[in-house]
Design a protein around this motif. Structure first.
Motif, mmCIF file in Angstrom:
data_model
loop_
_atom_site.group_PDB
_atom_site.id
_atom_site.type_symbol
_atom_site.label_atom_id
_atom_site.label_comp_id
_atom_site.label_asym_id
_atom_site.label_seq_id
_atom_site.Cartn_x
_atom_site.Cartn_y
_atom_site.Cartn_z
ATOM 1 N N ASP A 285 0.641 -1.078 -0.155
ATOM 2 C CA ASP A 285 -0.141 -0.104 0.165
ATOM 3 C C ASP A 285 0.908 1.156 -0.116
ATOM 4 O O ASP A 285 0.518 2.161 -0.628
ATOM 5 C CB ASP A 285 -1.011 0.026 1.064
ATOM 6 C CG ASP A 285 -2.033 -1.079 0.999
ATOM 7 O OD1 ASP A 285 -2.286 -1.486 0.094
ATOM 8 O OD2 ASP A 285 -2.398 -1.405 2.098
ATOM 9 N N VAL A 286 1.964 1.123 0.802
ATOM 10 C CA VAL A 286 2.856 2.349 0.814
ATOM 11 C C VAL A 286 3.449 2.680 -0.569
ATOM 12 O O VAL A 286 3.541 3.804 -0.981
ATOM 13 C CB VAL A 286 3.817 2.378 1.982
ATOM 14 C CG1 VAL A 286 4.898 3.305 2.064
ATOM 15 C CG2 VAL A 286 3.183 2.207 3.372
ATOM 16 N N ASN A 292 1.661 6.719 -6.718
ATOM 17 C CA ASN A 292 0.558 7.615 -7.211
ATOM 18 C C ASN A 292 0.865 9.027 -7.035
ATOM 19 O O ASN A 292 0.788 9.892 -7.691
ATOM 20 C CB ASN A 292 -0.871 7.243 -6.193
ATOM 21 C CG ASN A 292 -1.472 5.871 -6.710
ATOM 22 O OD1 ASN A 292 -1.373 5.272 -7.921
ATOM 23 N ND2 ASN A 292 -2.086 5.277 -5.939
ATOM 24 N N HIS A 293 1.548 9.289 -5.768
ATOM 25 C CA HIS A 293 2.110 10.641 -5.568
ATOM 26 C C HIS A 293 3.141 11.090 -6.284
ATOM 27 O O HIS A 293 3.149 12.100 -6.869
ATOM 28 C CB HIS A 293 2.724 10.794 -3.911
ATOM 29 C CG HIS A 293 3.313 12.055 -3.594
ATOM 30 N ND1 HIS A 293 2.483 12.888 -3.381
ATOM 31 C CD2 HIS A 293 4.644 12.386 -3.432
ATOM 32 C CE1 HIS A 293 3.295 14.066 -3.074
ATOM 33 N NE2 HIS A 293 4.606 13.737 -3.254
ATOM 34 N N LYS A 294 4.027 10.117 -6.801
ATOM 35 C CA LYS A 294 4.964 10.463 -8.117
ATOM 36 C C LYS A 294 4.154 10.526 -9.311
ATOM 37 O O LYS A 294 4.406 11.771 -10.063
ATOM 38 C CB LYS A 294 5.993 9.462 -8.169
ATOM 39 C CG LYS A 294 7.127 9.723 -9.222
ATOM 40 C CD LYS A 294 8.016 8.585 -8.997
ATOM 41 C CE LYS A 294 9.402 9.019 -10.026
ATOM 42 N NZ LYS A 294 10.432 7.840 -10.019
ATOM 43 N N THR A 295 3.203 10.151 -9.579
ATOM 44 C CA THR A 295 2.527 10.286 -10.814
ATOM 45 C C THR A 295 1.583 11.734 -10.723
ATOM 46 O O THR A 295 1.695 12.420 -11.930
ATOM 47 C CB THR A 295 1.263 9.105 -11.040
ATOM 48 O OG1 THR A 295 1.934 7.826 -11.202
ATOM 49 C CG2 THR A 295 0.487 9.365 -12.274
ATOM 50 N N LEU A 296 1.090 11.952 -9.629
ATOM 51 C CA LEU A 296 0.311 12.942 -9.500
ATOM 52 C C LEU A 296 1.450 14.183 -9.529
ATOM 53 O O LEU A 296 1.122 15.448 -10.267
ATOM 54 C CB LEU A 296 -0.088 13.325 -8.180
ATOM 55 C CG LEU A 296 -0.985 14.526 -7.770
ATOM 56 C CD1 LEU A 296 -2.093 14.657 -8.864
ATOM 57 C CD2 LEU A 296 -1.618 14.343 -6.463
ATOM 58 N N GLN A 297 2.708 14.440 -9.140
ATOM 59 C CA GLN A 297 3.663 15.280 -9.314
ATOM 60 C C GLN A 297 3.888 15.467 -10.832
ATOM 61 O O GLN A 297 4.133 16.725 -11.252
ATOM 62 C CB GLN A 297 4.790 14.995 -8.452
ATOM 63 C CG GLN A 297 4.793 15.388 -6.861
ATOM 64 C CD GLN A 297 5.994 14.939 -6.417
ATOM 65 O OE1 GLN A 297 6.817 14.129 -6.947
ATOM 66 N NE2 GLN A 297 6.213 15.622 -5.203
#
Length: 306
Positions: A285-286, A292-297
């Motif tokens: 999960d982490v 996902n956080h990297k994709t969003l950035q």
């Protein structure tokens, strides 16, 4: 008899019993030394000569009982004429006497006196009176002696008053001297006290100045030590820094523990255990969240570029 000398050889020749007659000898002076050698001559007649004065040693002829000095040029008698205490009969007729010596009062045995035909002081002339007969001459002796005794007493009183005044003056001078000395002592005492007070103030001032210097020196010493002491409050950052390091070490240790647990759950047979399943699931999960956080950035960066 000649004037100048030769008297000593003839005096004995003139002595008749106790009487010595030197009258009408044209004498200018009395042969006292020769007379003193004849103590038997208690009656001496020097009348009708040229005697102007009697020598002071004439009064040493204390053996004289009767003395005749009449009809000479005597202006005064010796001051110590009163030494002739044995004198009873004194003839001073027709001389140039104005006063009598005060010592005349000491002729306590005098019983006959003739002062006629002298330029006497009016008071003395009144006291002496006339000497015209035996009674008057005896009264003259008594009255003149009383008068001279009164004068002597008055002079004694004056002398006593003078002595008293001199003693009082001396006492006054001594009192003034004592007062002056006491004033000088008081002045010296006050000056000494002022000097002691001045020295005490100087000592107190020096002591105060010394204390002030010591206080200033101590203050400067404290100020010089202040930077060292002021750096001490900076020690808490050291503690803070060391505390941060400790926390970081704990975090690294926990991370290491987590990595160890994760590696154990991934690579060993324990991955099917419930704890490892939970750990693996949390790890996945982490990782997914980070992706996902990297994709969003990336998406945000692309949008910002357009």
């Amino acid at each position: 008899m000649s004037r100048g000398g030769g008297k000593g050889q003839s005096l004995k020749d003139k002595l008749d019993g106790n009487e010595l007659d030197l009258s009408l000898c044209d004498l200018n002076e009395v042969p006292v030394r020769e007379l003193a050698a004849l103590p038997k001559a208690t009656v001496l007649d020097l009348s009708c000569n040229n005697l102007i004065s009697l020598p002071s040693d004439f009064c040493s002829l204390m053996h004289l009982v009767k003395l005749d000095l009449s009809k000479n040029r005597l202006q005064q008698l010796p001051l110590d004429f009163g030494r002739l205490v044995n004198l009873q009969h004194l003839d001073l007729l027709n001389n140039r006497l104005v006063t009598l010596p005060v010592s005349f009062a000491q002729l306590k045995n005098l019983k006959w006196l003739d002062l006629k035909d002298n330029p006497l002081d009016p008071v003395l002339a009144k006291v002496a009176g006339d000497c015209l007969d035996e009674k008057q001459c005896k009264q003259a002796a008594v009255k003149v002696l009383q008068h001279m005794k009164a004068i002597q007493s008055e002079q004694d009183r004056q002398r006593q008053r003078k002595l008293q005044a001199e003693r009082e003056m001396e006492k006054k001078r001594e009192a003034e001297q004592r007062a002056k000395e006491a004033q000088e002592r008081e002045l010296r005492k006050r000056e000494k006290a002022e000097e002691k007070e001045r020295r005490r103030r100087e000592y107190d001032a020096q002591k105060a100045a010394k204390q002030e210097v010591e206080k200033k020196t101590k203050k400067e010493a404290v100020q010089t030590r202040k930077p060292a002491s002021s750096s001490r409050p900076q020690q808490p950052p050291r503690h803070k820094h060391s505390w941060s390091r400790s926390v970081l070490r704990i975090l690294l240790f926990l991370l290491l523990c987590v990595l160890c647990v994760l590696a154990t759950c991934k690579l060993t047979e324990l991955q099917r255990q419930p704890l490892c399943v939970s750990v693996n699931t949390l790890y996945e999960d982490v990782v997914a969240a980070l992706q996902n956080h990297k994709t969003l950035q990336n998406m945000l960066q692309q949008n910002s570029q357009h």
